[in-house]
Design a protein around this motif. Structure first.
Motif, PDB file in Angstrom:
ATOM      1  N   MET A   1       0.767  -1.213   0.100  1.00  0.00           N
ATOM      2  CA  MET A   1      -0.051   0.046  -0.020  1.00  0.00           C
ATOM      3  C   MET A   1       0.924   1.430   0.072  1.00  0.00           C
ATOM      4  SD  MET A   1      -2.990   0.622   2.616  1.00  0.00           S
ATOM      5  CE  MET A   1      -3.133   2.328   3.026  1.00  0.00           C
ATOM      6  N   ASN A   2       0.415   2.236  -0.651  1.00  0.00           N
ATOM      7  CA  ASN A   2       1.013   3.674  -0.798  1.00  0.00           C
ATOM      8  C   ASN A   2       1.199   4.221   0.573  1.00  0.00           C
ATOM      9  OD1 ASN A   2       1.454   3.293  -3.332  1.00  0.00           O
ATOM     10  ND2 ASN A   2      -0.017   4.750  -4.063  1.00  0.00           N
ATOM     11  N   ASN A   3       2.399   4.818   0.987  1.00  0.00           N
ATOM     12  CA  ASN A   3       2.663   5.782   1.948  1.00  0.00           C
ATOM     13  C   ASN A   3       1.557   6.900   1.664  1.00  0.00           C
ATOM     14  OD1 ASN A   3       5.809   4.544   2.330  1.00  0.00           O
ATOM     15  ND2 ASN A   3       4.440   4.584   4.145  1.00  0.00           N
ATOM     16  N   ARG A   4       0.841   7.392   2.982  1.00  0.00           N
ATOM     17  CA  ARG A   4      -0.127   8.414   2.877  1.00  0.00           C
ATOM     18  C   ARG A   4       0.556   9.641   3.564  1.00  0.00           C
ATOM     19  NH1 ARG A   4      -3.588   5.149   6.486  1.00  0.00           N
ATOM     20  NH2 ARG A   4      -1.705   4.793   6.982  1.00  0.00           N
ATOM     21  N   LEU A   5       0.465  10.698   2.566  1.00  0.00           N
ATOM     22  CA  LEU A   5       1.087  11.996   3.011  1.00  0.00           C
ATOM     23  C   LEU A   5       0.128  13.309   3.232  1.00  0.00           C
ATOM     24  CD1 LEU A   5       3.358  14.072   3.139  1.00  0.00           C
ATOM     25  CD2 LEU A   5       3.202  14.117   0.595  1.00  0.00           C
ATOM     26  N   LEU A   6       0.304  13.770   4.431  1.00  0.00           N
ATOM     27  CA  LEU A   6      -0.861  14.889   4.361  1.00  0.00           C
ATOM     28  C   LEU A   6      -0.009  16.271   4.205  1.00  0.00           C
ATOM     29  CD1 LEU A   6      -3.745  16.098   5.326  1.00  0.00           C
ATOM     30  CD2 LEU A   6      -2.959  15.965   7.449  1.00  0.00           C
ATOM     31  N   ILE A   7      -0.582  16.943   3.269  1.00  0.00           N
ATOM     32  CA  ILE A   7      -0.138  18.361   3.186  1.00  0.00           C
ATOM     33  C   ILE A   7      -1.190  19.704   3.871  1.00  0.00           C
ATOM     34  CG2 ILE A   7       0.837  20.380   1.569  1.00  0.00           C
ATOM     35  CD1 ILE A   7       1.954  18.070  -0.052  1.00  0.00           C
ATOM     36  N   ILE A   8      -0.687  20.256   4.585  1.00  0.00           N
ATOM     37  CA  ILE A   8      -1.686  21.141   5.189  1.00  0.00           C
ATOM     38  C   ILE A   8      -1.132  22.487   4.997  1.00  0.00           C
ATOM     39  CG2 ILE A   8      -2.561  22.109   7.464  1.00  0.00           C
ATOM     40  CD1 ILE A   8      -2.103  19.293   8.766  1.00  0.00           C
ATOM     41  N   ASN A   9      -2.370  23.536   4.742  1.00  0.00           N
ATOM     42  CA  ASN A   9      -1.628  24.737   4.423  1.00  0.00           C
ATOM     43  C   ASN A   9      -2.575  25.676   5.294  1.00  0.00           C
ATOM     44  OD1 ASN A   9      -0.052  24.763   1.560  1.00  0.00           O
ATOM     45  ND2 ASN A   9      -1.949  23.398   1.409  1.00  0.00           N
ATOM     46  N   GLY A  10      -1.780  26.539   5.834  1.00  0.00           N
ATOM     47  CA  GLY A  10      -2.497  27.366   6.934  1.00  0.00           C
ATOM     48  C   GLY A  10      -3.071  28.754   6.374  1.00  0.00           C
ATOM     49  N   PRO A  11      -3.338  29.522   7.477  1.00  0.00           N
ATOM     50  CA  PRO A  11      -4.358  30.860   7.056  1.00  0.00           C
ATOM     51  C   PRO A  11      -3.692  31.435   6.031  1.00  0.00           C
ATOM     52  CG  PRO A  11      -3.708  30.574   9.414  1.00  0.00           C
ATOM     53  CD  PRO A  11      -3.034  29.401   8.942  1.00  0.00           C
ATOM     54  N   GLY A  12      -4.684  31.871   5.123  1.00  0.00           N
ATOM     55  CA  GLY A  12      -4.386  32.813   4.060  1.00  0.00           C
ATOM     56  C   GLY A  12      -3.945  32.114   2.683  1.00  0.00           C
ATOM     57  N   LEU A  13      -3.536  31.111   2.860  1.00  0.00           N
ATOM     58  CA  LEU A  13      -2.970  30.466   1.654  1.00  0.00           C
ATOM     59  C   LEU A  13      -3.865  30.239   0.600  1.00  0.00           C
ATOM     60  CD1 LEU A  13      -0.384  28.162   3.247  1.00  0.00           C
ATOM     61  CD2 LEU A  13       0.178  30.230   2.059  1.00  0.00           C
ATOM     62  N   SER A  14      -5.147  30.326   0.595  1.00  0.00           N
ATOM     63  CA  SER A  14      -6.115  30.379  -0.431  1.00  0.00           C
ATOM     64  C   SER A  14      -5.745  31.257  -1.711  1.00  0.00           C
ATOM     65  CB  SER A  14      -7.444  30.122  -0.144  1.00  0.00           C
ATOM     66  OG  SER A  14      -7.782  31.536   0.729  1.00  0.00           O
ATOM     67  N   ASP A  15      -5.222  32.329  -1.154  1.00  0.00           N
ATOM     68  CA  ASP A  15      -4.818  33.516  -2.122  1.00  0.00           C
ATOM     69  C   ASP A  15      -3.485  33.541  -1.912  1.00  0.00           C
ATOM     70  OD1 ASP A  15      -4.319  35.658  -3.668  1.00  0.00           O
ATOM     71  OD2 ASP A  15      -5.412  36.896  -2.259  1.00  0.00           O
ATOM     72  N   LEU A  16      -2.814  33.263  -3.171  1.00  0.00           N
ATOM     73  CA  LEU A  16      -1.285  33.147  -3.030  1.00  0.00           C
ATOM     74  C   LEU A  16      -0.791  34.511  -3.993  1.00  0.00           C
ATOM     75  CD1 LEU A  16      -0.234  29.597  -3.693  1.00  0.00           C
ATOM     76  CD2 LEU A  16      -0.511  30.684  -1.527  1.00  0.00           C
ATOM     77  N   SER A  17      -1.527  35.332  -4.440  1.00  0.00           N
ATOM     78  CA  SER A  17      -1.348  36.418  -5.136  1.00  0.00           C
ATOM     79  C   SER A  17      -0.223  37.515  -4.424  1.00  0.00           C
ATOM     80  CB  SER A  17      -2.551  37.338  -5.699  1.00  0.00           C
ATOM     81  OG  SER A  17      -3.068  37.768  -4.322  1.00  0.00           O
ATOM     82  N   ARG A  18      -0.174  37.789  -3.205  1.00  0.00           N
ATOM     83  CA  ARG A  18       0.688  38.354  -2.336  1.00  0.00           C
ATOM     84  C   ARG A  18       2.296  37.738  -2.600  1.00  0.00           C
ATOM     85  NH1 ARG A  18       1.572  36.308   3.063  1.00  0.00           N
ATOM     86  NH2 ARG A  18       0.249  34.219   3.109  1.00  0.00           N
ATOM     87  N   PHE A  19       2.442  36.670  -3.137  1.00  0.00           N
ATOM     88  CA  PHE A  19       3.461  36.180  -3.185  1.00  0.00           C
ATOM     89  C   PHE A  19       4.345  36.664  -4.718  1.00  0.00           C
ATOM     90  CE2 PHE A  19       2.147  33.081  -0.378  1.00  0.00           C
ATOM     91  CZ  PHE A  19       3.154  33.159   0.934  1.00  0.00           C
ATOM     92  N   ASN A  20       3.499  37.400  -5.326  1.00  0.00           N
ATOM     93  CA  ASN A  20       3.907  37.893  -6.531  1.00  0.00           C
ATOM     94  C   ASN A  20       5.217  38.752  -6.112  1.00  0.00           C
ATOM     95  OD1 ASN A  20       2.045  36.659  -8.199  1.00  0.00           O
ATOM     96  ND2 ASN A  20       0.869  38.618  -8.512  1.00  0.00           N
ATOM     97  N   GLU A  21       5.184  39.554  -5.409  1.00  0.00           N
ATOM     98  CA  GLU A  21       6.315  40.537  -4.970  1.00  0.00           C
ATOM     99  C   GLU A  21       7.607  39.623  -4.413  1.00  0.00           C
ATOM    100  OE1 GLU A  21       6.527  42.348  -1.036  1.00  0.00           O
ATOM    101  OE2 GLU A  21       4.374  41.522  -0.674  1.00  0.00           O
ATOM    102  N   PHE A  22       7.662  38.515  -4.293  1.00  0.00           N
ATOM    103  CA  PHE A  22       8.615  37.846  -4.018  1.00  0.00           C
ATOM    104  C   PHE A  22       9.406  37.068  -5.115  1.00  0.00           C
ATOM    105  CE2 PHE A  22       6.624  37.882   0.096  1.00  0.00           C
ATOM    106  CZ  PHE A  22       7.453  38.160   1.007  1.00  0.00           C
ATOM    107  N   GLY A  23       8.629  37.492  -6.614  1.00  0.00           N
ATOM    108  CA  GLY A  23       9.198  36.957  -7.558  1.00  0.00           C
ATOM    109  C   GLY A  23       8.565  35.587  -8.114  1.00  0.00           C
ATOM    110  N   HIS A  24       7.446  35.253  -7.127  1.00  0.00           N
ATOM    111  CA  HIS A  24       6.716  33.846  -7.611  1.00  0.00           C
ATOM    112  C   HIS A  24       5.437  34.433  -8.279  1.00  0.00           C
ATOM    113  CE1 HIS A  24       9.861  31.918  -4.946  1.00  0.00           C
ATOM    114  NE2 HIS A  24       9.401  32.822  -3.952  1.00  0.00           N
TER     115      HIS A  24
END
Lengths: 147, 155
Positions: free
Chosen positions: B1-24
């Protein structure tokens, strides 16, 4: 892509120094692994280690002169003390990655401040010796998205 | 059986547009999720990817990570700094996961030490035996997934 992997003081003792923290792998085996991985993707990886702060500064200056594409730096204990390395890195315009084998933020409070972190693009810590090869593997992808 | 991985994203990460200023540029959480799925598929990991702004819900996810998953990657956003969010709950949960010897890696899209941070003030990152990856944009997740995969193979 030309990549310098610069290692600071005591990293030459890897494998024998506090293996419960740093693991059993030696710097020699890590460097061989990274050079091999780099060659596979067409990258020239140069591994270096020094216990002397000034020599590390000179290598960074050399990277500027030689127009090296990326520096991966594990400044070890100089991370928490060296404004000279901070300044040298600031002048290097290629991609910069700070790397630590353990996670310094989980250790003694004197390791919690890094003079390197604010002047690099990315920070990797606590992935063990594998951190080096993971970073080298990823640099190819980064080259595509940043250049 | 495959190993199970959980990725949790915290507060505010539904909108990533603020990372534009970091070049992303043009990052969205959907793009991050797609990239993570691709990487996990190629490595034979099964993935659950979630995001929440709600502290209680994040705590529930962490509890589930202890019980139902083999590894955890978390982008805790402001949990990383001792902030208005409940830092103690966060650290004790992370410690519970790592006590079970499960790989835990904290990721950040931007280099959290880079902008406007006073470097003489230590930033509290997750306590417990965790890895830390910050500043590679979408690739922070990719590197973390590869590192988790290598660690799980060793265990």
């Amino acid at each position: 892509m030309n990549i310098y992997v610069i290692n600071g003081p005591n990293i030459n003792l890897l494998g024998t120094r506090e293996p419960e923290i740093y693991g059993h792998e030696t710097l020699d085996s890590i460097s061989k692994d990274c050079i091999k991985k780099g060659l596979k993707d067409g990258h020239d990886v140069k591994f270096m280690q020094s216990n002397y702060e000034g020599e590390i500064v000179e290598w960074i200056q050399n990277a500027i002169k030689e127009k090296i594409d990326a520096i991966v730096i594990n400044a070890a204990a100089y991370t928490h003390t060296s404004i000279a390395i901070h300044d040298a890195l600031k002048s290097f315009s290629g991609f910069k990655i700070e790397l630590h084998i353990s996670n310094p933020h989980l250790r003694e409070s004197f390791r919690h401040v890094s003079y390197i972190s604010p002047v690099v693009d990315a920070v990797v810590a606590g992935l063990g010796a594998n951190g080096y090869s993971h970073v080298i593997e990823l640099l190819a992808d980064l080259q595509k998205s940043y250049k | 059986m495959n190993n199970r991985l959980l990725i949790i994203n915290g507060p505010g990460l539904s909108d990533l547009s603020r990372f534009n200023e970091f070049g992303h540029d043009d990052l969205t959480l959907e793009k991050v999720q797609k990239k993570c799925l691709e990487t996990c598929e190629s490595l034979g990991l099964s993935l659950e990817f979630c995001q929440s702004d709600d502290e209680a819900e994040l705590t529930n996810y962490l509890t589930r990570a202890c019980k139902e998953f083999d590894a955890l990657i978390i982008n805790p956003v402001s949990y990383s700094h001792a902030s208005s969010l409940d830092f103690d709950i966060y650290t004790s949960n992370i410690e519970t996961v790592t006590l079970q010897n499960k790989p835990v890696i904290e990721v950040h899209i931007a280099n959290i030490f880079q902008k406007g941070v006073d470097i003489t003030k230590p930033i509290k990152v997750s306590e417990g035996n965790v890895g830390f990856v910050s500043g590679f944009g979408i690739h922070s997740y990719e590197l973390a997934i590869r590192a988790v995969h290598r660690k799980l193979r060793k265990n």
